[in-house]
Scaffold this active site. Sequence first.
Site, PDB file in Angstrom:
ATOM      1  N   ARG A   1     -24.121  13.339  30.885  1.00 29.49           N
ATOM      2  CA  ARG A   1     -24.424  13.833  29.553  1.00 29.49           C
ATOM      3  C   ARG A   1     -23.207  13.598  28.655  1.00 29.49           C
ATOM      4  O   ARG A   1     -22.159  13.166  29.113  1.00 29.49           O
ATOM      5  CB  ARG A   1     -24.756  15.334  29.586  1.00 29.49           C
TER       6      ARG A   1
ATOM      7  N   ALA B   1     -22.442  12.362  24.399  1.00 32.93           N
ATOM      8  CA  ALA B   1     -22.803  11.183  23.621  1.00 32.93           C
ATOM      9  C   ALA B   1     -22.088   9.902  24.050  1.00 32.93           C
ATOM     10  O   ALA B   1     -22.740   8.905  24.361  1.00 32.93           O
ATOM     11  CB  ALA B   1     -22.584  11.463  22.134  1.00 32.93           C
TER      12      ALA B   1
ATOM     13  N   GLN C   1     -22.688  24.731  29.369  1.00 33.54           N
ATOM     14  CA  GLN C   1     -21.762  23.599  29.476  1.00 33.54           C
ATOM     15  C   GLN C   1     -20.334  23.999  29.140  1.00 33.54           C
ATOM     16  O   GLN C   1     -19.382  23.415  29.654  1.00 33.54           O
ATOM     17  CB  GLN C   1     -22.208  22.452  28.557  1.00 33.54           C
TER      18      GLN C   1
ATOM     19  N   ASP D   1     -23.805  14.412  18.762  1.00 35.85           N
ATOM     20  CA  ASP D   1     -24.733  13.512  19.439  1.00 35.85           C
ATOM     21  C   ASP D   1     -25.320  12.481  18.486  1.00 35.85           C
ATOM     22  O   ASP D   1     -25.760  11.423  18.920  1.00 35.85           O
ATOM     23  CB  ASP D   1     -25.857  14.320  20.094  1.00 35.85           C
TER      24      ASP D   1
ATOM     25  N   ASN E   1     -25.615  18.283  16.967  1.00 34.81           N
ATOM     26  CA  ASN E   1     -24.790  18.597  18.128  1.00 34.81           C
ATOM     27  C   ASN E   1     -25.484  19.702  18.917  1.00 34.81           C
ATOM     28  O   ASN E   1     -26.520  20.234  18.494  1.00 34.81           O
ATOM     29  CB  ASN E   1     -23.384  19.023  17.699  1.00 34.81           C
TER      30      ASN E   1
END
Length: 382
Positions: A64, A66, A212, A253, A263
């Site tokens: 994961r 970007a 995260q 992102d 984001n």
Amino acid sequence: MADQYAYSGDDKRPTEIPAIRWEEPPEGPVLVLLDQTRLPAEEVELVCTDAPALVEAIRSLAVRGAPLLGIAGAYGVALAAVRGFDVDEAAASLASARPTAVNLAVGVRRAQAAHEAALAEGGDIRRAAAAALAAARQLHREDAEASARMAEHGVALLDELLPGGGHRILTHCNTGSLVSGGEGTAFAVALAAHRAGRLRRLWVDETRPLLQGARLTAYEAARSGMAYTLLTDNAAGSLFAAGEVDAVLIGADRITADGSVANKVGSYPLAVLARYHHVPFIVVAPVTTVDPDTPDGASIEVEQRAGHEVTEFVAPQVPVTGAEAGGGIPVAPLGTQAYNPAFDVTPPELVTAIVTEEGAVSPVTAEALAEVCARSRRAAAG
């Protein structure tokens, strides 16, 4: 398909455990990923031998972030080409695996274009596969270089906005070496400030619902020896009110032509809080995250994820007998509907600056972003 094997790295820093790498064992080329869903409890790697395995790793968030998604997409195309699979089919499935993350499609297109160009020039299948792999490796190198340059520009901006050092930075989601070919985006700026002795505290949002921040950013901060403190997302307001935040640093992102920033969900409320409390809100992202074909935030397709990520709680290495859906512990009544967007969109007027490898854009305008993109293209051409 993907296989797993345990990787012990107790004495290593995250930068020494690559988030992604290409390997060529005797049985054939593979793409090896550090499974981010298993962190911080254990360091386990996924071995992908084809594009469908990589698509599943992307959708499950095993890989994961970007910039890293762009690199993974390029390697995925190369993997299909080298192993003799249908490259166009692999490219289509990879590009659509996570629709909001523009870097993924950029990486896929880059390797696919290299493959097509080699074929058009009369190259055989093997030469075309080598061209796709070379494009993926080049993107990987470029991202590492971009990460270092973003860190340099970001620290310079912090010192300009907040002279004297002692920065107390709030961050959201994960933006370190786990999402990059280098040391990351927003986290790389904080890490550079730490190494320069100018970081007083890194405030780490846990980042619900998949944590995260708690699982990944805290993991990287601890291994880097940074002074950090974890907080629940809904505690950020009280932190601002207490005057404990000097700047907010996040990644992105997708950044649209007008400077709107998609984001991880929870970023927009931080931008609102930052504006109210007169705190700089800074986005750090490579130029590849800027999508000139998407005019504004309203045009962004926001990924909606499964409701069980909200209605269940999943902890690494905690088996739950008889669990359904996501395999977690229910925290809401059976049948509860959940609203679970993966991202939110922050309008440009709430963004103090966007830091790229080409420098900082402030104020954030369509014209300034277009100039940065043009400068990046000129540098690449030269």
